[in-house]
Design a protein around this motif. Structure first.
Motif, PDB file in Angstrom:
ATOM      1  N   ILE A  92       0.460  -1.191   0.074  1.00  0.00           N
ATOM      2  CA  ILE A  92       0.357   0.453   0.372  1.00  0.00           C
ATOM      3  C   ILE A  92       1.241   1.378  -0.281  1.00  0.00           C
ATOM      4  CG2 ILE A  92      -1.880   1.016   1.759  1.00  0.00           C
ATOM      5  CD1 ILE A  92      -2.753  -1.057   2.401  1.00  0.00           C
ATOM      6  N   ASP A  93       2.316   1.168   0.918  1.00  0.00           N
ATOM      7  CA  ASP A  93       2.395   2.321   1.140  1.00  0.00           C
ATOM      8  C   ASP A  93       3.548   2.383  -0.808  1.00  0.00           C
ATOM      9  OD1 ASP A  93       4.222   1.466   3.749  1.00  0.00           O
ATOM     10  OD2 ASP A  93       2.697   2.751   3.653  1.00  0.00           O
ATOM     11  N   LEU A 118      -5.166   1.444  -5.869  1.00  0.00           N
ATOM     12  CA  LEU A 118      -4.917   1.698  -4.148  1.00  0.00           C
ATOM     13  C   LEU A 118      -6.482   1.994  -3.266  1.00  0.00           C
ATOM     14  CD1 LEU A 118      -3.333   2.639  -1.846  1.00  0.00           C
ATOM     15  CD2 LEU A 118      -3.123   5.379  -3.292  1.00  0.00           C
ATOM     16  N   THR A 119      -7.717   2.664  -4.788  1.00  0.00           N
ATOM     17  CA  THR A 119      -8.987   1.985  -4.207  1.00  0.00           C
ATOM     18  C   THR A 119      -9.109   1.034  -3.261  1.00  0.00           C
ATOM     19  OG1 THR A 119      -9.392   4.528  -4.642  1.00  0.00           O
ATOM     20  CG2 THR A 119     -10.648   3.568  -3.895  1.00  0.00           C
ATOM     21  N   GLN A 120      -8.981   0.750  -4.545  1.00  0.00           N
ATOM     22  CA  GLN A 120      -9.613  -1.239  -4.349  1.00  0.00           C
ATOM     23  C   GLN A 120      -8.636  -1.935  -2.956  1.00  0.00           C
ATOM     24  OE1 GLN A 120      -8.856  -3.669  -7.535  1.00  0.00           O
ATOM     25  NE2 GLN A 120      -9.952  -5.365  -6.933  1.00  0.00           N
ATOM     26  N   PHE A 121      -7.845  -1.128  -2.569  1.00  0.00           N
ATOM     27  CA  PHE A 121      -6.962  -2.336  -1.928  1.00  0.00           C
ATOM     28  C   PHE A 121      -7.093  -1.926  -0.320  1.00  0.00           C
ATOM     29  CE2 PHE A 121      -3.598  -3.812   0.359  1.00  0.00           C
ATOM     30  CZ  PHE A 121      -2.894  -5.321  -0.087  1.00  0.00           C
ATOM     31  N   THR A 122      -7.618  -0.506  -0.519  1.00  0.00           N
ATOM     32  CA  THR A 122      -7.994   0.521   0.911  1.00  0.00           C
ATOM     33  C   THR A 122      -9.400  -0.460   1.227  1.00  0.00           C
ATOM     34  OG1 THR A 122      -6.780   2.396   0.106  1.00  0.00           O
ATOM     35  CG2 THR A 122      -8.515   2.910   2.135  1.00  0.00           C
ATOM     36  N   SER A 123     -10.208  -0.445   0.249  1.00  0.00           N
ATOM     37  CA  SER A 123     -11.720  -1.146   0.546  1.00  0.00           C
ATOM     38  C   SER A 123     -11.684  -2.464   0.673  1.00  0.00           C
ATOM     39  CB  SER A 123     -12.338  -0.874  -0.487  1.00  0.00           C
ATOM     40  OG  SER A 123     -12.231  -1.972  -1.601  1.00  0.00           O
ATOM     41  N   VAL A 164       3.134  12.484   6.697  1.00  0.00           N
ATOM     42  CA  VAL A 164       3.753  11.201   6.715  1.00  0.00           C
ATOM     43  C   VAL A 164       4.115  10.689   6.020  1.00  0.00           C
ATOM     44  CG1 VAL A 164       1.734   9.252   7.297  1.00  0.00           C
ATOM     45  CG2 VAL A 164       1.341  11.780   7.856  1.00  0.00           C
ATOM     46  N   PHE A 165       5.294   9.670   6.262  1.00  0.00           N
ATOM     47  CA  PHE A 165       6.090   8.908   5.915  1.00  0.00           C
ATOM     48  C   PHE A 165       5.899   7.739   5.559  1.00  0.00           C
ATOM     49  CE2 PHE A 165       8.935  12.798   7.469  1.00  0.00           C
ATOM     50  CZ  PHE A 165       8.819  12.808   6.654  1.00  0.00           C
ATOM     51  N   GLN A 166       4.714   6.973   6.202  1.00  0.00           N
ATOM     52  CA  GLN A 166       4.066   6.015   5.987  1.00  0.00           C
ATOM     53  C   GLN A 166       2.590   5.901   7.108  1.00  0.00           C
ATOM     54  OE1 GLN A 166       6.891   2.377   7.991  1.00  0.00           O
ATOM     55  NE2 GLN A 166       5.895   0.754   6.663  1.00  0.00           N
TER      56      GLN A 166
END
Length: 173
Positions: A92-93, A118-123, A164-166
């Motif tokens: 994700i990062d 990213l959107t799919q993985f976040t969901s 925010v670095f991570q």
């Protein structure tokens, strides 16, 4: 006649003495029979109490074992879950970093594709009960955030996150 009366009196006395001895003997026998039976009854009661205590202790031990086993299973599941997530979170990062690159030509299409991933993985993570925390502008909490550097910026408030670095993630809170 005196002899007959004397014999009758002696016989009556002898019968009375015999009756008294029989009664005493019967009573003694009853007491003797009662004492061993009472002792046996008392011994059985003590043994029953000991067995009942042993049973209750065994039942309590089993209940404790069952609780401890359930707790260990939950701990193992949580550890396995966390280990799997530790493998996924760096992806994700990296996707976030790739999404931050330029918007020129083909790069825009790349950026759009990465943003969709990213959107799919976040969901997917949200469905698993995992949420992100520690956004830019939030207040710094040393209990949940790790500080990499300190920035003195008069435009920003005290203990405000400026970069925010991570990204931080938490499960179930």
């Amino acid at each position: 006649m005196k002899d007959k009366e004397k014999t009758k009196t002696e016989n009556a006395a002898a019968e009375a003495a015999a009756q008294t001895e029989e009664t005493t003997a019967e009573t003694g026998e009853t007491e003797e029979v009662t004492d061993p039976l009472q002792a046996e009854l008392d011994a059985c009661r003590v043994e029953l109490a000991a067995e009942k205590d042993k049973f209750l202790r065994m039942a309590a031990e089993y209940d404790n074992f069952r609780r401890r086993s359930a707790k260990e299973r939950e701990g193992i599941y949580a550890d396995a879950y966390a280990d799997a997530l530790m493998q996924i979170i760096p992806v994700i990062d990296n996707l976030e970093r790739a999404a931050g690159y330029g918007n020129a030509g083909d790069a825009k299409q790349l950026s759009d594709g990465v943003n969709m991933i990213l959107t799919q993985f976040t969901s997917v993570l949200e469905k698993m009960g995992i949420e992100a925390f520690g956004e830019k502008g939030d207040l710094f909490d040393p209990n949940i955030h790790n500080a990499i550097m300190h920035e003195d910026n008069p435009e920003k408030g005290e203990n405000e996150i400026t970069a925010v670095f991570q990204q931080g993630y938490r499960m179930g809170d």
